[in-house]
Write an enzyme that holds these catalytic residues in place. Structure first.
Site, PDB file in Angstrom:
ATOM      1  N   CYS A 138       0.826  -1.210   0.000  1.00 60.70           N
ATOM      2  CA  CYS A 138       0.000   0.000   0.000  1.00 60.70           C
ATOM      3  C   CYS A 138       0.859   1.258   0.000  1.00 60.70           C
ATOM      4  O   CYS A 138       0.353   2.362  -0.129  1.00 60.70           O
ATOM      5  CB  CYS A 138      -0.916   0.038   1.215  1.00 60.70           C
ATOM      6  SG  CYS A 138      -2.055  -1.336   1.280  1.00 60.70           S
ATOM      7  N   ASP A 198       2.730   2.397   2.585  1.00 61.81           N
ATOM      8  CA  ASP A 198       2.974   2.912   3.927  1.00 61.81           C
ATOM      9  C   ASP A 198       2.893   1.775   4.928  1.00 61.81           C
ATOM     10  O   ASP A 198       1.920   1.031   4.930  1.00 61.81           O
ATOM     11  CB  ASP A 198       1.896   3.941   4.320  1.00 61.81           C
ATOM     12  CG  ASP A 198       2.256   5.341   3.865  1.00 61.81           C
ATOM     13  OD1 ASP A 198       3.445   5.673   3.920  1.00 61.81           O
ATOM     14  OD2 ASP A 198       1.333   6.072   3.464  1.00 61.81           O
ATOM     15  N   CYS A 253       6.884   7.652   3.389  1.00 60.67           N
ATOM     16  CA  CYS A 253       7.442   8.937   3.011  1.00 60.67           C
ATOM     17  C   CYS A 253       7.942   9.675   4.241  1.00 60.67           C
ATOM     18  O   CYS A 253       7.873   9.168   5.362  1.00 60.67           O
ATOM     19  CB  CYS A 253       6.362   9.759   2.319  1.00 60.67           C
ATOM     20  SG  CYS A 253       4.985  10.100   3.426  1.00 60.67           S
ATOM     21  N   CYS A 283      -0.930   9.949   6.148  1.00 63.18           N
ATOM     22  CA  CYS A 283       0.323   9.248   6.460  1.00 63.18           C
ATOM     23  C   CYS A 283       0.536   9.157   7.971  1.00 63.18           C
ATOM     24  O   CYS A 283       1.310   8.327   8.441  1.00 63.18           O
ATOM     25  CB  CYS A 283       1.523   9.945   5.824  1.00 63.18           C
ATOM     26  SG  CYS A 283       1.381  10.141   4.046  1.00 63.18           S
TER      27      CYS A 283
END
Lengths: 322, 389
Positions: free
Chosen positions: A54, A56, A81, A131
């Protein structure tokens, strides 16, 4: 918003210094093994959330003192990220020194706030908020693991917007209170759907089980049905439909009037009910038996009208004999 | 050191072109006017066209309309067939590919809202479409075939000449999005056999905001922009004269440097690619014989693409995860997934694209930095953690 939408925003430029620092040198990066746990007389908890497929994922390591339930040390590893790594680092720090129960109250919103440079400036742009959500999810996973329960039972399944942590009930209440018809109107009263926007409508960053557009539509449908239903079941005579007004009048005549007339050998029959102007109701009755020849019929008519007015709590009734 | 390796996205202006561009802004007269000031500008344009037509192998009877961008040209082509469909052509079907840029996909999506139908051809592990599948997709009501020359993301070059043959055989107009073509391959439009070809100057060291749309003689065309009689009435609006002159110069220089691109730059590219592949758990994509000479697409297991861009950026190295046009969505994974990669690896893809200005010491610098960057990020990564739940 229009002018700001014309040039694509650079997400990196909107990172706080704290996010940048923690991406460049995370403070709580690392892992614990069973031996580390044994050495420090603690229980090792390792929990994962997300997946590399996915894009993350985060792994949280806790050393928990089983006597006090306190998290005596914590580390993380992450695939993601800059926002994901910085959020994971801050989340790990926030759990440190807390009991497992206290830690499980930490949300992504707390993590984001802790990463701000200035209290009123977000730590990262809205589309990056998702995130940080896994920072919340992984704590719940770890807590559930420590307690030996299913993480899904602990999570608030009613959360519609994970970024801003807004529940379905909160959204429905806003829709009802402010007569909300669109997502834009809704967002005047809540942050729901303003971050990664996945929960606004299908086709966003993540697939969801329910979207804001659906909730707005369903709630408005319910409000409309509720309005019709409340008219039917209302106790206020003036707000009733004609059918229910007739039923109510019949009921009063039967229960409060008939027995008085019957005592004198008469009776009364409801012939018709008409709505006239000003929401007033004209009740047309016909006397039967002794009443039809009674001299006091006018007084009786007055008695019936007063009884109806009193019982139905309205002055919008006029009784007419035919 | 600053190392720019995102040249498939956009390029720096060649200093020679920059100088001419600035010089030519002097010629501001309206080309349509009959006095000398207009003639000066007209001569500038005539000179530009004298360069552009032979450089691209176009015939004088064909049109090369000056546009603002490849995107504008792509829109004009797709919408020509949309207008024709709306006017009762009966041709409602477009064949294109999943590798296309959004400037093809978005107009196609728009056309669908009016009842047109679009077939998106898939690509193989080399990023190429299957010619047989293309031919099988052709229907009686197919209006247009549109296939990009090469992908800015995978670097994969499509078999354009073969597609042309099939399009001709079935008498279907064929459009090629050539954004990645000029400066990387020699383009002879006549030999390619395309009916439409679009390009942008900023992809080959020209200025931004100027591009071209080639229309072969006899191919259908409906104006996207109506206005004055500029471009033979096919595109209204005052002509960006010094932009055109700069683009013509850029095409000329791109062609002159093709050998340099194919030998020197591709050798530098190979050097970078080999260095990447020496790092454990890395992979590169698309066979070199089907790939643009300036492009490397690589995956670095365990390192999410955006975090890789972050560390490269910290070190002054600029690369890409996917189309820069969709960077707000940050979905680079689709590129590698379309090349058949597993989803766990797909998020670790990085695109390095060189230009004729790339220098060996720049590539050496990247080769020095990459192992350090990979080590730091893999230390953070859970993929390489020892203790698992």
């Amino acid at each position: 918003m229009a002018r700001n939408d014309l040039i694509t925003g650079n997400v990196w430029e909107q990172y706080s210094n704290k996010v940048i620092e923690r991406m460049n040198s995370p403070k709580f990066l690392g892992e614990f093994s069973e031996e580390d746990a044994k050495k420090r007389d603690a229980k090792l908890v390792v929990a994962d959330f997300g997946s590399e497929a996915c894009g993350d994922a985060v792994r949280l390591y806790w050393l928990v003192d089983t006597k006090t339930d306190k998290i005596i040390d914590a580390r993380f590893k992450s695939f993601g990220c800059g926002t994901a790594i910085a959020s994971s680092d801050m989340m790990t720090e926030l759990t440190l020194g807390k009991t497992v129960d206290e830690a499980m109250k930490i949300t992504n919103l707390d993590v984001e706030k802790a990463l701000r440079d200035k209290p009123d400036t977000p730590a990262f742009p809205p589309q990056k908020m998702h995130c940080s959500v896994m920072a919340y999810d992984v704590i719940i996973e770890a807590g559930a693991k420590y307690k030996g329960v299913d993480a899904n039972q602990i999570k608030n399944s009613e959360i519609v917007c994970e970024c801003a942590r807004v529940t379905r009930k909160e959204i429905e209440d806003i829709i009802k209170e402010h007569n909300v018809k669109t997502v834009e109107e809704l967002q005047q009263y809540t942050d729901a759907g303003t971050y990664c926007k996945s929960c606004v409508k299908p086709g966003g960053h993540e697939e969801r089980s329910v979207y804001l557009v659906d909730i707005i539509e369903e709630t408005n449908k319910k409000i409309k049905q509720g309005e019709i239903l409340s008219k039917i079941v209302t106790n206020v005579f003036d707000d009733m439909t004609l059918l229910n007004k007739i039923k109510s009048i019949e009921k009063v005549l039967k229960e409060k009037v008939s027995y008085i007339l019957e005592a004198d050998g008469g009776s009364v029959e409801l012939m018709d009910v008409k709505e006239v102007e000003d929401n007033e109701v004209e009740v047309l009755i016909e006397y039967k038996g002794a009443c039809s020849t009674c001299n006091a019929a006018v007084l009786t008519l007055y008695m019936i009208e007063e009884t109806l007015k009193k019982e139905l709590e309205t002055d919008k009734i006029r009784v007419v004999q035919i | 050191m600053d190392v720019y390796l995102d040249n498939n996205s956009t390029t720096k202006i060649d200093p020679i072109i920059e100088e001419k561009y600035c010089h030519n802004t002097k010629f501001f007269g309206n080309v349509n006017s009959i006095y000398e000031k207009g003639s000066q500008t007209r001569r500038l344009l005539e000179k530009a066209y004298d360069l552009i037509y032979p450089a691209l192998g176009a015939e004088d009877e064909d049109d090369i309309i000056i546009t603002s961008s490849t995107t504008e040209g792509n829109n004009a082509v797709i919408k020509t067939f949309l207008y024709n469909y709306l006017n009762g052509s009966g041709k409602k079907h477009i064949i294109t590919t999943i590798a296309e840029h959004s400037s093809i996909k978005a107009p196609c999506a728009f056309a669908k809202t009016f009842g047109m139908e679009v077939t998106y051809l898939y690509t193989d592990e080399n990023g190429r479409i299957d010619i047989q599948e293309l031919e099988n997709s052709i229907r009686g009501d197919t209006a247009l075939i549109s296939v990009l020359f090469a992908s800015n993301e995978s670097g994969a070059i499509q078999p354009i000449k073969e597609i042309s043959k099939i399009a001709k055989k079935h008498k279907i107009p064929f459009h090629c999005d050539g954004a990645q073509a000029i400066g990387k391959q020699r383009i002879n439009l006549k030999e390619l056999g395309v009916d439409y070809f679009t390009f942008s100057a900023h992809k080959f060291h020209g200025p931004k905001g100027i591009g071209g749309l080639y229309i072969k003689k006899g191919a259908p065309f409906v104006n996207l922009i109506h206005g004055g009689n500029q471009m033979g009435g096919k595109r209204g609006g005052s002509i960006y004269t010094n932009g055109i002159a700069a683009m013509a110069e850029a095409i000329k220089l791109a062609n002159e440097n093709l050998d340099y691109m194919h030998y020197n730059i591709s050798k530098l590219r190979d050097k970078l690619e080999e260095a990447i592949l020496e790092i454990p758990d890395t992979k590169s994509y698309v066979d070199k014989k089907y790939r643009l000479p300036n492009t490397v697409v690589a995956s670095f297991r365990g390192i999410e693409g955006e975090s890789m861009l972050w560390d490269l950026n910290v070190n002054g190295i600029y690369a890409a995860t996917g189309s820069s046009c969709s960077s707000e969505r940050l979905e680079g994974s689709e590129v590698l997934e379309s090349l058949g990669e597993d989803p766990e690896i797909a998020h670790t893809g990085i695109i390095f694209s060189l230009s004729r200005f790339s220098k060996e010491q720049e590539i050496d610098y990247v080769i020095d930095k990459l192992p350090l960057i990979v080590k730091r990020l893999r230390d953070i990564s859970m993929t390489y953690a020892k203790t698992k739940p």
